[in-house]
Motif scaffolding. Structure first.
Motif, short mmCIF file in Angstrom:
data_model
loop_
_atom_site.label_atom_id
_atom_site.label_comp_id
_atom_site.label_asym_id
_atom_site.label_seq_id
_atom_site.Cartn_x
_atom_site.Cartn_y
_atom_site.Cartn_z
N HIS A 119 4.35 53.02 -22.29
CA HIS A 119 3.50 53.35 -21.15
C HIS A 119 2.13 52.71 -21.36
O HIS A 119 1.63 52.65 -22.48
CB HIS A 119 3.33 54.87 -21.04
CG HIS A 119 4.63 55.62 -21.06
ND1 HIS A 119 5.31 55.98 -19.91
CD2 HIS A 119 5.39 56.06 -22.09
CE1 HIS A 119 6.42 56.60 -20.24
NE2 HIS A 119 6.49 56.68 -21.56
N ARG B 286 -1.86 51.80 -19.15
CA ARG B 286 -2.69 51.90 -17.95
C ARG B 286 -3.94 51.05 -18.15
O ARG B 286 -4.63 51.19 -19.17
CB ARG B 286 -3.06 53.36 -17.68
CG ARG B 286 -3.57 53.63 -16.28
CD ARG B 286 -3.78 55.14 -16.08
NE ARG B 286 -2.54 55.90 -16.28
CZ ARG B 286 -2.49 57.23 -16.33
NH1 ARG B 286 -3.61 57.94 -16.22
NH2 ARG B 286 -1.34 57.85 -16.49
N ILE C 69 -7.48 51.94 -19.72
CA ILE C 69 -7.34 53.30 -20.26
C ILE C 69 -6.70 53.28 -21.66
O ILE C 69 -7.27 53.76 -22.63
CB ILE C 69 -6.51 54.18 -19.32
CG1 ILE C 69 -7.18 54.26 -17.93
CG2 ILE C 69 -6.33 55.57 -19.91
CD1 ILE C 69 -8.58 54.85 -17.94
N ARG D 14 7.68 62.10 -20.65
CA ARG D 14 6.52 62.74 -20.03
C ARG D 14 5.27 62.65 -20.90
O ARG D 14 4.14 62.75 -20.39
CB ARG D 14 6.83 64.22 -19.74
CG ARG D 14 7.99 64.44 -18.78
CD ARG D 14 8.38 65.90 -18.70
NE ARG D 14 8.90 66.39 -19.99
CZ ARG D 14 9.31 67.62 -20.20
NH1 ARG D 14 9.28 68.50 -19.21
NH2 ARG D 14 9.77 67.99 -21.39
N PRO E 93 2.59 59.37 -20.16
CA PRO E 93 1.63 59.58 -19.07
C PRO E 93 0.64 60.71 -19.34
O PRO E 93 -0.52 60.61 -18.95
CB PRO E 93 2.54 59.91 -17.87
CG PRO E 93 3.82 59.22 -18.18
CD PRO E 93 3.98 59.35 -19.67
N LEU E 94 1.08 61.76 -20.02
CA LEU E 94 0.17 62.86 -20.35
C LEU E 94 -0.95 62.36 -21.25
O LEU E 94 -2.14 62.66 -21.02
CB LEU E 94 0.94 63.99 -21.03
CG LEU E 94 0.09 65.14 -21.59
CD1 LEU E 94 -0.72 65.80 -20.48
CD2 LEU E 94 0.98 66.15 -22.30
N LEU F 153 -2.07 59.29 -21.53
CA LEU F 153 -2.93 58.38 -20.77
C LEU F 153 -3.85 59.16 -19.82
O LEU F 153 -5.00 58.76 -19.62
CB LEU F 153 -2.08 57.38 -20.00
CG LEU F 153 -1.25 56.41 -20.86
CD1 LEU F 153 -0.40 55.51 -19.98
CD2 LEU F 153 -2.13 55.59 -21.78
N ASP F 154 -3.35 60.24 -19.25
CA ASP F 154 -4.21 61.08 -18.40
C ASP F 154 -5.39 61.63 -19.20
O ASP F 154 -6.53 61.68 -18.72
CB ASP F 154 -3.40 62.24 -17.81
CG ASP F 154 -2.48 61.81 -16.68
OD1 ASP F 154 -2.66 60.70 -16.15
OD2 ASP F 154 -1.57 62.60 -16.34
N LEU F 155 -5.13 62.05 -20.42
CA LEU F 155 -6.20 62.58 -21.26
C LEU F 155 -7.21 61.49 -21.61
O LEU F 155 -8.43 61.74 -21.60
CB LEU F 155 -5.61 63.20 -22.53
CG LEU F 155 -4.78 64.46 -22.32
CD1 LEU F 155 -4.08 64.87 -23.61
CD2 LEU F 155 -5.66 65.60 -21.81
N ALA G 272 -7.89 58.98 -19.75
CA ALA G 272 -8.63 58.73 -18.50
C ALA G 272 -9.72 59.76 -18.27
O ALA G 272 -10.71 59.49 -17.57
CB ALA G 272 -7.66 58.70 -17.32
N HIS G 273 -9.55 60.95 -18.85
CA HIS G 273 -10.55 62.01 -18.72
C HIS G 273 -11.58 61.98 -19.84
O HIS G 273 -12.37 62.92 -19.98
CB HIS G 273 -9.86 63.38 -18.67
CG HIS G 273 -9.26 63.70 -17.34
ND1 HIS G 273 -7.98 63.33 -17.00
CD2 HIS G 273 -9.78 64.32 -16.25
CE1 HIS G 273 -7.72 63.73 -15.77
NE2 HIS G 273 -8.80 64.33 -15.29
N SER H 173 -3.85 47.87 -11.28
CA SER H 173 -3.03 49.07 -11.45
C SER H 173 -1.58 48.73 -11.78
O SER H 173 -0.84 49.60 -12.25
CB SER H 173 -3.08 49.92 -10.18
OG SER H 173 -2.60 49.18 -9.06
#
Length: 226
Positions: free
Chosen positions: A32, A34, A37, A49, A52-53, A55-57, A59-60, A173
């Motif tokens: 995965h 991004r 990121i 899963r 992506p989890l 990568l979300d963190l 991104a935050h 993206s």
């Protein structure tokens, strides 16, 4: 029965991952990335899963070590998971749960991290890191492929690998490169062949997306409409 590496190009900011295994379609489950990121790998008893989890963190605003700590803490079956993560600053983190089967290994280097399970040598990830670090002037995709080949040369799996995947993101993206070899007798060599064929057109495909009027085929190439 998987070995892989996440990496970053310090010159361009590109991020990516490369992975191979003895089961089919490893690229659809394990790698995965991004743009701007980070990149993540999830393997062994793979939970797609988790990439992506992580990568979300990132991104935050989490660093790779912080994001890894949070993902592991939130994962009920963490003992079965093996993970690697890199952020846009080149910071890395790795995790191998207690139930990840041997031989297993982890290695972190400059702008990269490698993990492996059910392989012939626990030192395999360090060989991958060494190959990735060896030629920083090369394109990220080439360095990732060199790392994968080094893992195979360092012993590889007990069974022949049958699938391999290369994923690189740049500024958009969508992936800069997303190549896979599945159900193949020599997937690592096939992935390298596909990159050699795709590399001359990679930038042109990006231009076609962001500035179609400026899209011009490279010299000697006839660009398809895809």
């Amino acid at each position: 029965m998987t070995f892989s590496l996440v990496g970053r190009c310090a010159r361009t900011g590109m991020l990516g991952a490369v992975v191979t295994t003895s089961s089919i379609s490893v690229g659809s489950r394990c790698s995965h990335a991004r743009a701007g990121i980070g990149a993540a790998l999830t393997q062994h008893r793979t939970d797609p899963r988790l990439g992506p989890l992580a990568l979300d963190l990132l991104a935050h605003g989490f660093s790779a070590p912080e994001a890894m700590q949070a993902v592991v803490a939130a994962t009920p079956h963490r003992h079965w998971r093996q993970l690697a993560l890199i952020d846009a600053a080149g910071r890395t983190a790795v995790y191998s749960g207690a139930n990840v089967r041997a031989e297993r290994g982890e290695a972190q280097g400059r702008d990269c991290a490698a993990i492996a399970n059910i392989v012939r040598s626990a030192s395999l990830p360090q060989a991958m890191v060494g190959a990735f670090e060896a030629q920083p002037e090369q394109p990220l995709a080439r360095r990732l492929l060199d790392a994968l080949a080094a893992g195979e040369e360092a012993g590889g799996e007990f069974q022949p690998v049958t699938s391999a995947a290369l994923l690189v993101v740049d500024r958009e993206s969508f992936p800069y490169v997303d190549l896979r070899a599945d159900d193949h007798a020599r997937p690592i060599a096939e992935l390298a062949r596909l990159w050699e064929k795709y590399e001359p057109e990679a930038h042109a495909y990006v231009i076609r997306a962001v500035d179609p009027e400026a899209a011009v085929p490279p010299p000697g190439l006839k660009l398809a409409n895809a």
